[in-house]
Structure formats: C-alpha cells, structure tokens
Design an enzyme around this catalytic site. Structure first.
Site, PDB file in Angstrom:
ATOM      1  N   LEU A 186      10.539 -20.607  -5.305  1.00 16.48           N
ATOM      2  CA  LEU A 186       9.523 -19.765  -4.659  1.00 16.48           C
ATOM      3  C   LEU A 186       8.195 -19.810  -5.430  1.00 16.48           C
ATOM      4  CD1 LEU A 186       9.089 -17.328  -2.532  1.00 16.48           C
ATOM      5  CD2 LEU A 186       9.406 -15.851  -4.538  1.00 16.48           C
ATOM      6  N   HIS A 231       2.100   3.536  -9.127  1.00 19.14           N
ATOM      7  CA  HIS A 231       1.879   2.119  -9.437  1.00 19.14           C
ATOM      8  C   HIS A 231       3.045   1.559 -10.264  1.00 19.14           C
ATOM      9  CE1 HIS A 231      -1.976   2.402  -7.614  1.00 19.14           C
ATOM     10  NE2 HIS A 231      -2.532   3.135  -8.560  1.00 19.14           N
ATOM     11  N   ASP A 252       0.827  -1.213   0.000  1.00 18.78           N
ATOM     12  CA  ASP A 252       0.000   0.000   0.000  1.00 18.78           C
ATOM     13  C   ASP A 252       0.860   1.262   0.000  1.00 18.78           C
ATOM     14  OD1 ASP A 252      -2.439   1.287  -0.059  1.00 18.78           O
ATOM     15  OD2 ASP A 252      -2.612   1.397   2.117  1.00 18.78           O
TER      16      ASP A 252
HETATM   17  C1  IPE Z   1      -5.337  -2.687  -0.164  1.00 20.46           C
HETATM   18  O1  IPE Z   1      -5.057  -1.353  -0.330  1.00 20.46           O
HETATM   19  C2  IPE Z   1      -5.384  -3.385  -1.502  1.00 20.46           C
HETATM   20  C3  IPE Z   1      -4.109  -3.531  -2.191  1.00 20.46           C
HETATM   21  C4  IPE Z   1      -2.936  -3.203  -1.707  1.00 20.46           C
HETATM   22  C5  IPE Z   1      -4.183  -4.135  -3.500  1.00 20.46           C
HETATM   23  P1  IPE Z   1      -6.215  -0.260  -0.440  1.00 20.46           P
HETATM   24  O2  IPE Z   1      -5.557   1.052  -0.585  1.00 20.46           O
HETATM   25  O3  IPE Z   1      -7.183  -0.651  -1.495  1.00 20.46           O
HETATM   26  O4  IPE Z   1      -6.942  -0.414   0.973  1.00 20.46           O
HETATM   27  P2  IPE Z   1      -7.795   0.620   1.806  1.00 20.46           P
HETATM   28  O5  IPE Z   1      -8.858   1.158   0.885  1.00 20.46           O
HETATM   29  O6  IPE Z   1      -6.880   1.691   2.264  1.00 20.46           O
HETATM   30  O7  IPE Z   1      -8.336  -0.181   2.938  1.00 20.46           O
HETATM   31  C1  IPE Z   2      -1.704   0.214  -3.395  1.00 23.15           C
HETATM   32  O1  IPE Z   2      -1.460   1.581  -3.410  1.00 23.15           O
HETATM   33  C2  IPE Z   2      -1.917  -0.340  -4.778  1.00 23.15           C
HETATM   34  C3  IPE Z   2      -3.311  -0.723  -5.082  1.00 23.15           C
HETATM   35  C4  IPE Z   2      -4.300  -0.716  -4.232  1.00 23.15           C
HETATM   36  C5  IPE Z   2      -3.573  -1.141  -6.450  1.00 23.15           C
HETATM   37  P1  IPE Z   2      -2.637   2.641  -3.392  1.00 23.15           P
HETATM   38  O2  IPE Z   2      -3.067   2.931  -4.790  1.00 23.15           O
HETATM   39  O3  IPE Z   2      -3.736   2.183  -2.508  1.00 23.15           O
HETATM   40  O4  IPE Z   2      -1.922   3.901  -2.787  1.00 23.15           O
HETATM   41  P2  IPE Z   2      -2.487   4.872  -1.660  1.00 23.15           P
HETATM   42  O5  IPE Z   2      -2.879   4.028  -0.504  1.00 23.15           O
HETATM   43  O6  IPE Z   2      -3.655   5.580  -2.282  1.00 23.15           O
HETATM   44  O7  IPE Z   2      -1.350   5.785  -1.367  1.00 23.15           O
HETATM   45 MG    MG Z   3      -4.119   2.400  -0.516  1.00 24.22          MG
END
Ligand code: IPE
Ligand code: IPE
Ligand code: MG
Length: 225
Positions: free
Chosen positions: A124, A29, A12
């Site tokens: 792995l 990303h 995240d």
């Molecule tokens: C969790 O992150 C999902 C992934 C890392 C793919 P999110 O950014 O979607 O989660 P929330 O919305 O903060 O809970």
């Molecule tokens: C995690 O990073 C990747 C996915 C959920 C695809 P985020 O896109 O949730 O990044 P933040 O949490 O908004 O910074």
């Molecule tokens: Mg996120």
C-alpha cells in the site's frame, strides 16, 4: 464490481468528538491518530487497495489557534516516528503530499526519513496530505510547467501534481458535505461518501461497508452502460 484502488479520506470531526467527551480538542486529534493506524493496517492487507490518501493538515488549518497548530505538529512528529515499524511490517510506502517547505526543519527531516526508510516497500502507498490544498497544488504545478514549450495536456498536469493518481472513492467523516480544498483535480470522477461518524469513532467495519456499497455503484464516466 468496482475496485476501490485509490481511497482518499477527509478525516474530520476530531474536535467535536473531544468536545462531546468533555475533553480538549487535542485529545480528539490523539484519538484520530490511533484510527489512522488501524485504517492503514486494514488497507495494507486488502487485496484491491493500492493507495490511501489521508487529509491530515490543510493549507487553511494554519488559521487555527497557535497552540492547536503546535500540538498538531508535535503529534505528527511522534506519529511518524511511532509508525515507522508499522509501515515496514505491513510493507507500506509513505509518500507525503502538500507544500512541506512551511514546516519546521526538524519536522521536514522526520517526514523525509520515513519516506526514505519506506521507499522500498511495494505494498500500500499511504499518502498524508500535509499543508495540502488542491488550489495550492495546482498552482505549484502550473508554475513548474511555465517553462514547458507547447501544449500542457491533462496527462502532463496530472504528472506534475503532488498526487498523480485519480481517486476512486472519497470519504468525508464528520457530517459536512464539502471537499475543503481536497484533491479537486484527482476527484473529478470519484464516488463521494459523506458520513456522520466523527473520525475518532470511524472503524474498519465502517470502511468495509462503504467499500461494499462503492463496489456496487454504477460508474459511467459520462458514458452509457
Ligand atoms: C478538512 O477539515 C481538513 C482536514 C481534515 C485536515 P477542516 O475541519 O479543516 O475543514 P472545514 O474548515 O470544516 O471546511
Ligand atoms: C480534523 O478534525 C483534523 C484536522 C483538521 C487537523 P477537526 O479538528 O477539524 O475537528 P472538528 O471538525 O473541529 O470537529
Ligand atoms: Mg473540521
């Protein structure tokens, strides 16, 4: 000393990382995908790690703006194609989890292709959680088990889930302290590590530090030591 046989990561913080640099979320990303490569390579060369299960797209992530979702789908396709040689070089087997049927036919084909081409690898296992949600996974398993006569045991349910392996070490980057519908059944006794570092800034050194801390944790599983 505990061995982190199965590591799961909630990757995240990509969007926030990009924002901090004055860039668009999609740049986060892209940077995040590079980190997936280095962490996977490290894990594939680590003597104790057997599985690395990475949260790449949740069942809830469809709620994001259409353009971001479309970008993530494109990124996933190019990531998988680019990654194939690296998987093969490092003897990594790719095993997706999640409900793939909602993806485009082309993306489903690419996922299947990488899965098939790495099926013989016995190092792995890297699982990408794609359109994955633990509640959805458990429900799909329960529906598959509907016709089973007799008692449904923990072992049977475990075997019917997409991810059939208990998690030893669960890491979430990005500073939030929640599981966001990730591997709820499999993490019943996982050691949880929540760190502030945003995923694109996460490095092999950070993972090594966590593994070393995990190694010294006393895991009791409800018993006494
Ligand atoms: C969790 O992150 C999902 C992934 C890392 C793919 P999110 O950014 O979607 O989660 P929330 O919305 O903060 O809970
Ligand atoms: C995690 O990073 C990747 C996915 C959920 C695809 P985020 O896109 O949730 O990044 P933040 O949490 O908004 O910074
Ligand atoms: Mg996120």
């Amino acid at each position: 000393m505990n061995r982190a046989t199965h590591i799961a990561i909630i990757m995240d913080g990509n969007g926030r990382w990009a924002k901090l640099q004055g860039k668009k979320r999609i740049k986060g990303h892209e940077a995040g995908a590079q980190v997936v490569k280095s962490i996977t390579t490290f894990c594939s060369n680590h003597p104790n790690i057997e599985r690395l299960t990475l949260y790449a797209f949740s069942t809830e992530n469809w709620k994001r703006p259409r353009l971001e979702v479309e970008f993530l789908m494109k990124l996933l396709t190019s990531y998988l194609k680019d990654e194939l040689p690296l998987y093969l070089e490092n003897n990594v087997r790719f095993e997706p989890i999640g409900n793939l049927s909602l993806f485009s036919k082309t993306l489903q084909k690419t996922i299947k292709m990488v899965e098939e081409k790495t099926a013989h690898c016995d190092g792995l296992v890297q699982s990408l959680a794609l359109n994955y949600g633990a509640k959805d996974e458990i429900l799909r398993a329960m529906n598959r088990l509907k016709s089973v006569e007799g008692e449904i045991t923990q072992e049977l349910l475990s075997k019917t889930l997409d991810c059939k392996h208990d998690v030893d070490l669960l890491i979430r980057t990005g500073g939030d302290h929640r599981l966001s519908n990730y591997l709820l059944w499999q993490s019943a006794y996982a050691e949880l590590f929540f760190i502030e570092t945003l995923w694109p800034d996460f490095r092999v050194d950070d993972l090594e530090k966590i593994i070393n801390k995990f190694a010294k944790t006393e895991r009791r599983f409800g018993g006494l030591t």
